[in-house]
Structures are given as C-alpha cells and as structure tokens.
Design a protein around this motif. Structure first.
Motif, PDB file in Angstrom:
ATOM      1  N   ALA A 161       0.839  -1.208   0.000  1.00  0.00           N
ATOM      2  CA  ALA A 161       0.000   0.000   0.000  1.00  0.00           C
ATOM      3  C   ALA A 161       0.870   1.253   0.000  1.00  0.00           C
ATOM      4  CB  ALA A 161      -0.937  -0.004   1.205  1.00  0.00           C
ATOM      5  N   ARG A 162       1.905   1.237   0.829  1.00  0.00           N
ATOM      6  CA  ARG A 162       2.789   2.417   0.867  1.00  0.00           C
ATOM      7  C   ARG A 162       3.448   2.640  -0.484  1.00  0.00           C
ATOM      8  NH1 ARG A 162       3.588   1.061   6.157  1.00  0.00           N
ATOM      9  NH2 ARG A 162       5.246  -0.403   5.642  1.00  0.00           N
ATOM     10  N   LYS A 163       3.882   1.544  -1.124  1.00  0.00           N
ATOM     11  CA  LYS A 163       4.542   1.675  -2.438  1.00  0.00           C
ATOM     12  C   LYS A 163       3.574   2.206  -3.497  1.00  0.00           C
ATOM     13  CE  LYS A 163       8.143  -1.748  -1.981  1.00  0.00           C
ATOM     14  NZ  LYS A 163       8.169  -3.202  -1.839  1.00  0.00           N
ATOM     15  N   ILE A 164       2.372   1.672  -3.503  1.00  0.00           N
ATOM     16  CA  ILE A 164       1.400   2.101  -4.514  1.00  0.00           C
ATOM     17  C   ILE A 164       1.073   3.586  -4.320  1.00  0.00           C
ATOM     18  CG2 ILE A 164      -0.998   1.846  -5.297  1.00  0.00           C
ATOM     19  CD1 ILE A 164      -0.768  -1.149  -4.904  1.00  0.00           C
ATOM     20  N   VAL A 165       0.854   3.977  -3.086  1.00  0.00           N
ATOM     21  CA  VAL A 165       0.518   5.389  -2.829  1.00  0.00           C
ATOM     22  C   VAL A 165       1.674   6.297  -3.252  1.00  0.00           C
ATOM     23  CG1 VAL A 165       0.167   7.070  -0.964  1.00  0.00           C
ATOM     24  CG2 VAL A 165      -1.187   4.966  -1.023  1.00  0.00           C
ATOM     25  N   ARG A 166       2.884   5.888  -2.903  1.00  0.00           N
ATOM     26  CA  ARG A 166       4.051   6.691  -3.283  1.00  0.00           C
ATOM     27  C   ARG A 166       4.134   6.827  -4.801  1.00  0.00           C
ATOM     28  NH1 ARG A 166       8.711   3.789  -0.944  1.00  0.00           N
ATOM     29  NH2 ARG A 166       7.391   3.764   0.894  1.00  0.00           N
ATOM     30  N   ARG A 167       3.912   5.714  -5.471  1.00  0.00           N
ATOM     31  CA  ARG A 167       3.983   5.711  -6.933  1.00  0.00           C
ATOM     32  C   ARG A 167       2.913   6.619  -7.533  1.00  0.00           C
ATOM     33  NH1 ARG A 167       5.204   2.376 -11.434  1.00  0.00           N
ATOM     34  NH2 ARG A 167       6.089   4.015 -12.735  1.00  0.00           N
ATOM     35  N   PHE A 168       1.704   6.510  -6.996  1.00  0.00           N
ATOM     36  CA  PHE A 168       0.624   7.358  -7.500  1.00  0.00           C
ATOM     37  C   PHE A 168       1.000   8.836  -7.328  1.00  0.00           C
ATOM     38  CE2 PHE A 168      -3.040  10.048  -7.223  1.00  0.00           C
ATOM     39  CZ  PHE A 168      -3.910   9.564  -8.201  1.00  0.00           C
ATOM     40  N   ASN A 169       1.461   9.172  -6.128  1.00  0.00           N
ATOM     41  CA  ASN A 169       1.803  10.566  -5.838  1.00  0.00           C
ATOM     42  C   ASN A 169       2.920  11.071  -6.745  1.00  0.00           C
ATOM     43  OD1 ASN A 169      -0.156  10.758  -3.891  1.00  0.00           O
ATOM     44  ND2 ASN A 169       1.226  10.435  -2.155  1.00  0.00           N
ATOM     45  N   ASP A 170       3.885  10.185  -7.055  1.00  0.00           N
ATOM     46  CA  ASP A 170       4.986  10.578  -7.952  1.00  0.00           C
ATOM     47  C   ASP A 170       4.510  10.727  -9.389  1.00  0.00           C
ATOM     48  OD1 ASP A 170       6.794  10.588  -5.956  1.00  0.00           O
ATOM     49  OD2 ASP A 170       7.689   8.636  -6.437  1.00  0.00           O
ATOM     50  N   LEU A 171       3.692   9.771  -9.828  1.00  0.00           N
ATOM     51  CA  LEU A 171       3.245   9.769 -11.218  1.00  0.00           C
ATOM     52  C   LEU A 171       2.335  10.958 -11.535  1.00  0.00           C
ATOM     53  CD1 LEU A 171       2.209   6.025 -11.792  1.00  0.00           C
ATOM     54  CD2 LEU A 171       3.883   7.293 -13.168  1.00  0.00           C
ATOM     55  N   LYS A 173       0.054  13.420  -8.841  1.00  0.00           N
ATOM     56  CA  LYS A 173       0.056  14.592  -7.972  1.00  0.00           C
ATOM     57  C   LYS A 173       0.000  14.067  -6.537  1.00  0.00           C
ATOM     58  CE  LYS A 173      -2.509  18.903  -8.673  1.00  0.00           C
ATOM     59  NZ  LYS A 173      -3.884  19.367  -8.884  1.00  0.00           N
ATOM     60  N   PRO A 174       0.691  14.681  -5.599  1.00  0.00           N
ATOM     61  CA  PRO A 174       0.695  14.116  -4.235  1.00  0.00           C
ATOM     62  C   PRO A 174      -0.609  14.379  -3.488  1.00  0.00           C
ATOM     63  CG  PRO A 174       2.068  16.079  -4.324  1.00  0.00           C
ATOM     64  CD  PRO A 174       1.556  15.865  -5.713  1.00  0.00           C
ATOM     65  N   VAL A 175      -1.635  13.623  -3.825  1.00  0.00           N
ATOM     66  CA  VAL A 175      -2.926  13.821  -3.148  1.00  0.00           C
ATOM     67  C   VAL A 175      -3.226  12.731  -2.109  1.00  0.00           C
ATOM     68  CG1 VAL A 175      -3.975  15.164  -5.019  1.00  0.00           C
ATOM     69  CG2 VAL A 175      -4.231  12.688  -5.006  1.00  0.00           C
ATOM     70  N   LEU A 176      -2.485  11.617  -2.171  1.00  0.00           N
ATOM     71  CA  LEU A 176      -2.792  10.507  -1.255  1.00  0.00           C
ATOM     72  C   LEU A 176      -1.773  10.452  -0.107  1.00  0.00           C
ATOM     73  CD1 LEU A 176      -3.718   7.816  -3.933  1.00  0.00           C
ATOM     74  CD2 LEU A 176      -5.248   9.351  -2.668  1.00  0.00           C
ATOM     75  N   ILE A 177      -2.135   9.713   0.949  1.00  0.00           N
ATOM     76  CA  ILE A 177      -1.280   9.657   2.148  1.00  0.00           C
ATOM     77  C   ILE A 177      -0.684   8.258   2.305  1.00  0.00           C
ATOM     78  CG2 ILE A 177      -1.361   9.735   4.687  1.00  0.00           C
ATOM     79  CD1 ILE A 177      -3.110  12.157   4.416  1.00  0.00           C
ATOM     80  N   GLU A 178       0.631   8.221   2.566  1.00  0.00           N
ATOM     81  CA  GLU A 178       1.307   6.933   2.801  1.00  0.00           C
ATOM     82  C   GLU A 178       0.983   6.480   4.219  1.00  0.00           C
ATOM     83  OE1 GLU A 178       5.604   6.236   2.192  1.00  0.00           O
ATOM     84  OE2 GLU A 178       5.422   7.766   0.626  1.00  0.00           O
ATOM     85  N   PRO A 179       0.323   5.337   4.361  1.00  0.00           N
ATOM     86  CA  PRO A 179      -0.141   4.937   5.700  1.00  0.00           C
ATOM     87  C   PRO A 179       0.943   4.232   6.529  1.00  0.00           C
ATOM     88  CG  PRO A 179      -0.842   3.334   4.070  1.00  0.00           C
ATOM     89  CD  PRO A 179      -0.080   4.392   3.313  1.00  0.00           C
ATOM     90  N   ASP A 180       0.886   4.429   7.834  1.00  0.00           N
ATOM     91  CA  ASP A 180       1.734   3.653   8.747  1.00  0.00           C
ATOM     92  C   ASP A 180       0.944   2.450   9.256  1.00  0.00           C
ATOM     93  OD1 ASP A 180       4.021   5.253   8.713  1.00  0.00           O
ATOM     94  OD2 ASP A 180       3.100   6.665  10.123  1.00  0.00           O
ATOM     95  N   THR A 181       1.687   1.410   9.641  1.00  0.00           N
ATOM     96  CA  THR A 181       1.060   0.189  10.146  1.00  0.00           C
ATOM     97  C   THR A 181       1.191   0.149  11.668  1.00  0.00           C
ATOM     98  OG1 THR A 181       1.988  -0.862   8.197  1.00  0.00           O
ATOM     99  CG2 THR A 181       1.041  -2.315   9.839  1.00  0.00           C
ATOM    100  N   LEU A 182       0.166  -0.317  12.339  1.00  0.00           N
ATOM    101  CA  LEU A 182       0.270  -0.526  13.783  1.00  0.00           C
ATOM    102  C   LEU A 182      -0.163  -1.958  14.087  1.00  0.00           C
ATOM    103  CD1 LEU A 182       0.695   0.801  16.624  1.00  0.00           C
ATOM    104  CD2 LEU A 182      -1.769   1.138  16.656  1.00  0.00           C
ATOM    105  N   VAL A 183       0.813  -2.772  14.521  1.00  0.00           N
ATOM    106  CA  VAL A 183       0.491  -4.158  14.860  1.00  0.00           C
ATOM    107  C   VAL A 183       0.215  -4.215  16.365  1.00  0.00           C
ATOM    108  CG1 VAL A 183       1.381  -6.519  14.896  1.00  0.00           C
ATOM    109  CG2 VAL A 183       1.827  -5.053  12.936  1.00  0.00           C
ATOM    110  N   GLY A 184      -0.781  -4.991  16.758  1.00  0.00           N
ATOM    111  CA  GLY A 184      -1.218  -5.051  18.166  1.00  0.00           C
ATOM    112  C   GLY A 184      -0.152  -5.590  19.102  1.00  0.00           C
TER     113      GLY A 184
END
Ligand code: TRP
Length: 333
Positions: A161-171, A173-184
């Motif tokens: 997900a982080r890679k896809i978002v980064r790619r979209f933003n690069d290709l 316009k930076p409109v999406l947010i790279e998400p962080d993961t939180l494991v329990g």
C-alpha cells in the motif's frame, strides 16, 4: 472537529465470529485509539468474496455478525464509522487505477497471498484474489488514512500500500497519504492446540461470543506441559499454552504464576481456573453490549447505513482529487 484528527482505517473480512487473536492483534487497538483518531472500520465483503465467491448467501449474516462483534468489543458508533466495502463503488474505480501500475510478479511474491493460496488449495489464482492487496490499498488510500491497525499477516499488504501510494503521488500529484502500520501488542496469539496461530478454520479459537461454560471447557481442554502428570510436579511454563495466555490476559500475576508453576505449588487446574476468570472478566462487558445491540437490530442496520453514507462522501471527495490528478476529467465537472 474530526478534521484535525489523524485518521485510522482498518477492518476485516466478514467470514464469521471474531476471536481473542483478533482482539489482541488489532481490535483492542481500534477501541483504544478511537477517541484520539478519526476511525473508519471497513467490513470487507468484496474481499471475502475473493476466496468465497460461491458462498455469497452467507454474506449478509456475516456482515451483521462482525458488526455485532465490533460493537460488543467496544467500538463506539458515535465516534467510529463502520461501513460496508461493496456499498462504495468508488473503491472499484480506485482499485482499477492502482492496478494499472502494480506488477503481477510483486503480487505473486506477497507471502500472505502465497500462504492463503495454498491454504485454500488455489493452483491457478483468480485475478480478483491475486489483486486483493491492490483493492485493500484503495480501501486505505481513499480515506487518506494515516494509520492502519492490523494483525501481523497484513504487513506485506501494508508495504505494498505504501509503495502504490508513493507511486501514485509521484506519477500524478501528491494527493494521497502513505499509511503507517500498527500491529497489536500480541501479533500472533497461539491457538488452544498450542501449535498454530489462533484461527477459526483450525478449530482452536476462543470467540468473543463464547459463553462462560464454553470458555471454561475450552480452557480446560488447552494443552499444558506434557511432563506434568501430578499436581506438584515442577512445571515448564515455556512449553505451556495456558502460560502464554496468562502472559497476555493476566500480566500482573504472571511472575508469581510462573514461579509457582516451576515449584509445583500451583496445579494446572487452578491455573486454568485463574485464567478463565481473567478472560471472563474481559468478555463479560462484551456480552452485555452484544445483548443490547442484538436486541435492537434495526439500530445496527442504521449504524451500518449511516456509516456507509458518511464513508462514501469521503471516498467521493478523494476520487474527485484522484481524477483531477490523473487528468481524467473530460467534461470539467
Ligand atoms: N485483509 C483484511 C483481513 O483479512 C481486511 C481488510 C480489507 C483490511 N481492507 C482493509 C484491513 C484495509 C485493513 C485495511 O481481515
């Protein structure tokens, strides 16, 4: 108000009741963080169909089952938004756009995809199954989530997900947010058999819905130290399933329990009764909340309806930005 808060997006496939592994792996975090974050919880019915496409008749019931589990566990519908994936068609649109630049080989090498494919006996994976991590990325990105509380098995999907978002933003316009993961706190709770991860399909789970009698008999049946035959034989907590649960559900007493077990001064039956009480204290308020909602199913429908309506509006706003970034806006609307 919620504009200032960061957003959480997480959820589950509706495939049956949630168990303690889900609770300590991710659900407890959602409940804990729902005041601090603007929380969205997706009931991923389309994703459930990627492995159960012939069992669509169970979906409605399973959606209500999981909604009751969330509400019972303490998800507060006044502050968290619970919604249904299929009712947000914009997710399909974003999935398609993401799929344009996602490599099939990367998906094939995803370890969670590989282990699920072998678990389901898929030799020739369907396009929808192979691509579900792309659809999951759309679930996260369309809500511009900052944080995704999930179980350990979801880590590869979040990396993608982080890679896809980064790619979209690069290709575009930076409109999406790279998400962080939180494991329990407990990314992998062992099942009652002491062998594998707790899981419904392995028949080794304690469900949030289990009543005290069932809970007691499941705990009684759990595997302990096989070298311990008599009550005062010295025990080995490191090989005992109950000891692993004590660590999670009874952290305050764990040192004392381990010491007593090693000395043979607490027997397995007493130790199991003690654990039963701990888990029962956790589940009792859940049973009460579940009863309250189960006796008012129109309210549950309304919670899902309103949550989905709110989520769809957010998704529609993001899709305007996405189309604009991709210059897919031919009629200037
Ligand atoms: N894959 C998750 C599961 O198996 C469900 C899911 C769908 C999800 N979309 C998501 C989890 C987005 C976190 C974020 O239960």
């Amino acid at each position: 108000m919620s504009d200032k808060k960061k957003r959480i997006l997480t959820g589950d496939r509706p495939t049956g009741n949630l168990h303690l592994g889900h609770y300590v792996g991710s659900l407890a975090n959602r409940v804990k963080l729902q005041k601090e974050y603007d929380s969205f919880i997706i009931i991923a019915d389309v994703q459930a169909l990627t492995t159960h496409w012939e069992k669509e008749e169970n979906l409605t019931e399973n959606i209500y089952t999981i909604a009751l589990d969330y509400l019972a566990a303490g998800v507060d519908p006044e502050i968290s938004t619970i919604f249904i994936q299929s009712m947000i068609p914009e997710l399909c649109e974003l999935t398609m756009y993401f799929s344009l630049f996602t490599s099939v080989n990367v998906l094939r090498h995803n370890p969670t995809i590989k282990s699920e494919a072998s678990q389901h006996g898929f030799k020739d994976m369907t396009y929808g199954f192979l691509g579900y991590p792309v659809s999951q990325t759309a679930d996260i990105a369309i809500f511009k989530a900052h944080l995704v509380p999930v179980g350990e098995d979801q880590i590869p999907h979040l990396e993608l997900a982080r890679k896809i978002v980064r790619r979209f933003n690069d290709l575009y316009k930076p409109v999406l947010i790279e998400p962080d993961t939180l494991v329990g706190d407990v990314p992998r709770l062992v099942g009652l058999d002491g062998k594998a991860k707790m899981s419904k399909s392995l028949n080794n789970a304690i469900f949030l819905t289990d009543n005290p009698e069932i809970l007691k008999s499941k705990i009684r049946s759990a595997v302990t130290d096989p070298a311990r035959i008599r009550k005062n034989d010295p025990g080995h907590p490191e090989v005992c399933t109950i000891s692993q649960y004590q660590k999670v559900f009874n952290a305050a007493e764990i040192d004392e329990i381990h010491a007593n077990c090693r000395q043979g001064s607490i027997g397995c039956t007493d130790c199991k009764n003690n654990l039963f009480n701990r888990i029962n204290i956790l589940l009792e308020p859940m049973r009460e909340r579940r009863n309250k909602y189960a006796n008012n199913m129109p309210l549950v429908t309304e919670i899902l309806y309103e949550g989905t309506k709110k989520a769809r509006a957010v998704a529609q706003d993001t899709m305007h930005e996405v189309r604009e970034a991709m210059q897919i806006n031919y009629f200037n609307q």
